[in-house]
Write an enzyme that holds these catalytic residues in place. Structure first.
Site, short mmCIF file in Angstrom:
data_model
loop_
_atom_site.label_atom_id
_atom_site.label_comp_id
_atom_site.label_asym_id
_atom_site.label_seq_id
_atom_site.Cartn_x
_atom_site.Cartn_y
_atom_site.Cartn_z
N GLU A 128 23.34 32.10 -82.11
CA GLU A 128 22.37 33.35 -81.38
C GLU A 128 22.53 34.77 -83.24
O GLU A 128 23.85 35.59 -82.02
CB GLU A 128 22.90 33.71 -79.91
CG GLU A 128 22.41 33.02 -79.07
CD GLU A 128 22.88 32.41 -78.12
OE1 GLU A 128 24.13 33.27 -77.28
OE2 GLU A 128 22.01 32.43 -76.67
N GLU B 146 19.95 23.97 -76.25
CA GLU B 146 20.55 24.46 -74.50
C GLU B 146 19.66 24.38 -73.62
O GLU B 146 18.51 24.85 -73.48
CB GLU B 146 21.23 25.83 -74.21
CG GLU B 146 22.34 25.98 -75.52
CD GLU B 146 22.71 27.52 -75.32
OE1 GLU B 146 22.87 27.62 -74.79
OE2 GLU B 146 23.95 27.54 -76.55
N HIS C 2 21.38 25.28 -66.66
CA HIS C 2 22.25 25.62 -67.47
C HIS C 2 23.37 25.27 -65.81
O HIS C 2 23.44 25.46 -65.17
CB HIS C 2 22.55 27.04 -67.32
CG HIS C 2 22.96 28.06 -67.52
ND1 HIS C 2 24.22 28.60 -66.57
CD2 HIS C 2 24.24 28.46 -69.25
CE1 HIS C 2 24.88 29.26 -66.63
NE2 HIS C 2 24.84 29.05 -68.63
N ASN D 28 30.73 26.87 -66.25
CA ASN D 28 29.39 25.88 -66.33
C ASN D 28 29.30 25.00 -67.17
O ASN D 28 28.52 24.81 -67.43
CB ASN D 28 28.37 27.62 -67.00
CG ASN D 28 28.94 27.60 -68.12
OD1 ASN D 28 29.59 27.27 -68.67
ND2 ASN D 28 28.49 28.61 -68.62
N TRP E 76 20.07 33.31 -64.85
CA TRP E 76 19.82 34.86 -65.22
C TRP E 76 19.42 34.56 -64.01
O TRP E 76 18.86 35.57 -64.81
CB TRP E 76 20.58 34.80 -66.32
CG TRP E 76 20.05 34.37 -67.50
CD1 TRP E 76 18.78 34.79 -68.08
CD2 TRP E 76 20.87 33.14 -67.90
NE1 TRP E 76 18.49 33.47 -69.30
CE2 TRP E 76 19.93 32.69 -69.09
CE3 TRP E 76 21.91 32.51 -68.01
CZ2 TRP E 76 20.15 31.48 -70.07
CZ3 TRP E 76 22.57 31.47 -68.82
CH2 TRP E 76 21.33 30.71 -69.83
#
Length: 795
Positions: A203, A268, A271, A335, A755
């Site tokens: 990221e 990824e 989650h 998580n 999210w």
């Protein structure tokens, strides 16, 4: 200098004359050829021992070094990453270094424990998120067999919010620092067979500094592929399309893009925050069925909580803000698929199932068994079958199968199968076939008998009539009017007190013992999970609370009692469900404040049975509902639960593939799942019947009835409001009763991310009419719950 390779063969490597290296120093190259080497893969982690000796002129060894060496080949094909020529599927997790007591300091014992758990749960790959990890981790991944993405310690997450500053990936003054971290990673870890890809970092957007790092790696190590998600996961600096949390429909667009020649591997996905990982089976159905998709890495492996002691001496898992730290990210590092002490979450069983390499399916008249491994045939495996009908074992045995080669399959014809005669002669209404794959011999990471794969299939049965109608004994019921209450009883055996104002049960006494109190009410609310809370104003929780689903008041607008016969009393109740802050005195059908219109029909039989029929009509503008079902409370002494449905572990509508339908029993307290931050938990899916009883066997039976489908069941010492209130599991306070939920519909958990609202449409409960029926009755030690379920009652 010599080199000993493998335990059996010795190969001497020859020294070439010294030559000047790129560094300006002189060095030697060792040259030799190993014929037909045993290749390294996660399935076959073959390693050789390389020994380098330095001798003096007399032949005396003056220094000796050794290391493990794996030989394998990584290459590309159209839309495929190949390892040893095969397009292996990446069944991965992301792993942070984390220890529950000492944080980022990892012990070898903890690393070994992680690897054993990963291998036992069919995980074959790990992404080192987001930094090179302890050197011993690489040795162990080589030894145990785990494909690895090694990631540079580069992350600028959030930097994009600093509009006044140039991003480090494009800032020349950061070029050397970023390249230095990439070089350090590659030079340190380059000799490990487990690493199939280098990652430029995490990221960090995209710019020339990352492009330069990619160029350096490609020149230095063309034997591996490059991975980088930043900049949209499809830049020229990545050899893998590696998006984060991409939805299935967008994955399909990339896989079907004729101009995209790279494989798609999710860096990824799913989650795992709290009670999560819903929908993961849908990801794997798509991955398994689509060329160009090669798997992904779940976020993430372990809850990053730390053990902390409270004032009273009790210990709990602490997270952001529990150390007086500010600012903090609360529980957003909690998580994982396992707790910090490496206890598995229930979702890990689902991961093991969708990752299992032996796939079993029912295809018309056949059972198909597929070996999806790329290097390992099935000689070392045992296949067992179990046949069950209506919660009873019908038969079991070993399957005598030929060895199934990698990427091959075998068909078993149902009509000639070893369970065929048992299946055809069974009178069960439901018949389930379970095929289990076990290890014949121990391995580094599992004992003999370890279950590699397990699949339950629902076998078709000859069309049978409905459940047998029960002939009732000629009991006589009495109905008495006591002011606000109606009392229905059968002599001194039992009595049910119905409250006219609440429209439901005030109390239920059986032989003087209390069975239930506080009534049976419709329920549309659940304690929010982390996923429910994700998304701010757009979250499910916010939408539910804005619609007052957490504060529904049921106003009784109709109540009538009718004695249909000596043996049957019928009570009809009508409710308006309204926000509890509304004036409920002047309501009529069609009023805009009415959220639900509910009609309930109770049938009380002389046998002690009660059938409750619900007709629920939500207002059409409500958001998707958390649940549609009933809630009631029973005595805490009825603390043992038995059920026939999915289990044994927690499961929900969008996370139940690993669960098998069967007969299970445990303590009510053990249904609770101690997620670090409490919320909805402990449910069991597809339940046909359940019973709550005390140590003597006295208790309450509940089941679906008529044409109602299997239900979602939950029983807990903690109320939904208590699960919502507490922010740590150890803060939960038991109520004065067991709260029971029987849901006709229960919302999925979601988990594509945490999210944004991401429960898939088929697992949402849309605001539309629902009809369902449940059956309740007292039970005693001599009663068979399955026999109760098998018999319907006369209308």
């Amino acid at each position: 200098m010599t080199s000993n390779m493998n335990h059996h063969n010795a190969l001497t490597l020859q020294l070439k004359p010294p030559q000047e290296l790129e560094t300006g120093f002189y060095g030697y190259h060792l040259v030799g050829t190993l014929q037909s080497p045993k290749l390294w893969s996660a399935e076959h982690p073959n390693l050789y021992i390389l020994v380098v000796e330095i001798k003096d002129l007399s032949g005396q060894v003056i220094d000796c070094e050794s290391c493990l060496v794996g030989i394998r080949h990584i290459s590309h094909a159209h839309k495929q990453l190949l390892i040893n020529g095969n397009p292996v599927i990446i069944r991965g997790v992301n792993r942070h270094e984390h220890h529950p007591r000492v944080g980022k300091v990892n012990s070898e014992a903890c690393m070994v424990q992680d690897l054993i758990m990963m291998k036992q749960n069919n995980i074959n790959a790990v992404r080192n998120s987001h930094y090179p990890q302890h050197p011993r981790w690489y040795d162990l991944c080589d030894i145990f067999g785990l494909y690895m993405i090694d990631e540079a310690n580069i992350e600028t997450h959030g930097f994009i919010l600093s509009d006044c500053l140039k991003h480090p990936s494009s800032e020349p003054t950061w070029a050397f620092s970023m390249l230095d971290r990439v070089i350090g990673m590659v030079e340190r870890d380059k000799n490990h067979a487990c690493i199939f890809a280098w990652s430029l970092g995490n990221e960090s957007d995209y710019g020339p500094n990352l492009s330069a790092s990619a160029g350096w790696i490609r020149n230095k190590d063309p034997s591996r592929v490059l991975h980088y998600e930043g900049g949209g996961s499809r830049t020229s600096s990545t050899d893998i399309v590696c998006p984060m949390y991409m939805r299935i429909w967008d994955m399909l667009k990339i896989a079907n893009d004729p101009n995209e020649t790279r494989p798609l591997i999710l860096c990824e996905y799913s989650h795992a925050m709290g009670n999560s990982n819903g929908n993961i089976h849908l990801y794997w159905k798509t991955i398994d069925d689509t060329v160009g998709m090669q798997g992904g890495f779940i976020w993430d492996w372990v809850d990053q909580g730390l053990l902390k002691e409270s004032i009273d001496g009790s210990k709990y898992w602490a997270y952001g803000g529990d150390f007086g730290d500010s600012p903090n990210d609360l529980n957003f590092c909690v998580n994982g698929l396992i707790w910090p002490d490496r206890t598995p979450h229930p979702a890990l069983s689902e991961v093991k199932h969708v990752y299992q390499p032996i796939k079993v399916s029912l295809q018309e008249k056949y059972v198909k068994i597929v070996n999806t491994q790329f290097f390992e045939a099935t000689e070392a495996l045992i296949f067992r079958w179990f046949l069950e009908g209506d919660c009873n074992e019908i038969g079991s045995g070993l399957l005598d199968l030929p060895s199934i080669e990698p990427q091959d399959y075998f068909y078993i014809e149902l009509s000639s199968s070893p369970w065929s005669s048992l299946w055809k002669t069974s009178s069960a209404i439901e018949v389930f076939l379970t095929i289990i794959t076990e290890f014949k011999n121990p391995t580094k990471w599992a004992n003999t008998g370890h279950i590699l794969a397990s699949t339950q299939l629902s076998l078709p049965v000859e069309k049978r009539g409905p459940h047998v109608i029960k002939t009732l004994k000629p009991f006589t019921l009495s109905v008495e009017n006591h002011g606000e209450n109606i009392v229905i009883k059968r002599q001194s055996d039992w009595e049910i007190k119905m409250n006219k104002q609440s429209g439901t049960i005030e109390s239920w006494l059986v032989n003087g013992h209390s069975l239930m109190y506080k009534g049976i009410f419709p329920c549309f609310w659940r304690a929010p999970t982390d996923n429910d809370n994700g998304g701010g104003s757009n979250s499910y929780t916010n939408k539910w609370k804005s619609a007052f689903l957490d504060k529904v008041l049921f106003r009784t607008v109709g109540f009538s009692v009718q004695q249909m016969s000596d043996n049957l009393v019928q009570i009809t109740t009508s409710y308006f469900g309204i926000p509890n802050n509304q004036n409920s005195l002047e309501l009529s059908a069609g009023d805009s404040s009415i959220m639900f219109q509910i009609n309930v029909n109770y049938k009380v039989y002389g046998s002690g049975d009660m059938i409750i029929e619900y007709n629920v009509e939500p207002r059409s503008d409500l958001p998707p509902l958390p649940r549609v079902g009933v809630e009631f409370h029973i005595e805490k002494s009825l603390n043992q639960v038995k059920w026939y449905g999915k289990g044994p572990f927690e499961c929900y509508p969008d996370r139940k593939e690993a669960s098998h339908v069967g007969l299970y029993e445990m303590k009510v307290k053990d249904l609770h799942v101690p997620y670090i931050v409490p919320g909805e938990c402990g449910g069991r899916a597809d339940v046909r019947w359940m019973a709550l009883h005390n140590d003597t066997g006295f208790g309450l039976f509940a089941s679906i009835y008529g044409t109602s489908p299997p239900m979602q069941m939950n029983a807990s010492f903690y109320s939904a409001s208590e699960l919502e209130r507490a922010i740590h599991n150890h803060e939960l306070v038991e109520g004065d009763a067991i709260e029971v939920h029987l849901d006709h519909k229960h919302s999925g958990l979601g988990g594509d991310d945490s999210w944004s609202p991401c429960i898939h449409n088929e697992y949402l409960i849309h605001p539309e009419p629902y009809k369902f029926s449940i059956r309740l009755c007292p039970i005693h030690p001599s009663v068979s719950c399955q026999n109760i379920y098998d018999f319907q009652l006369p209308n």
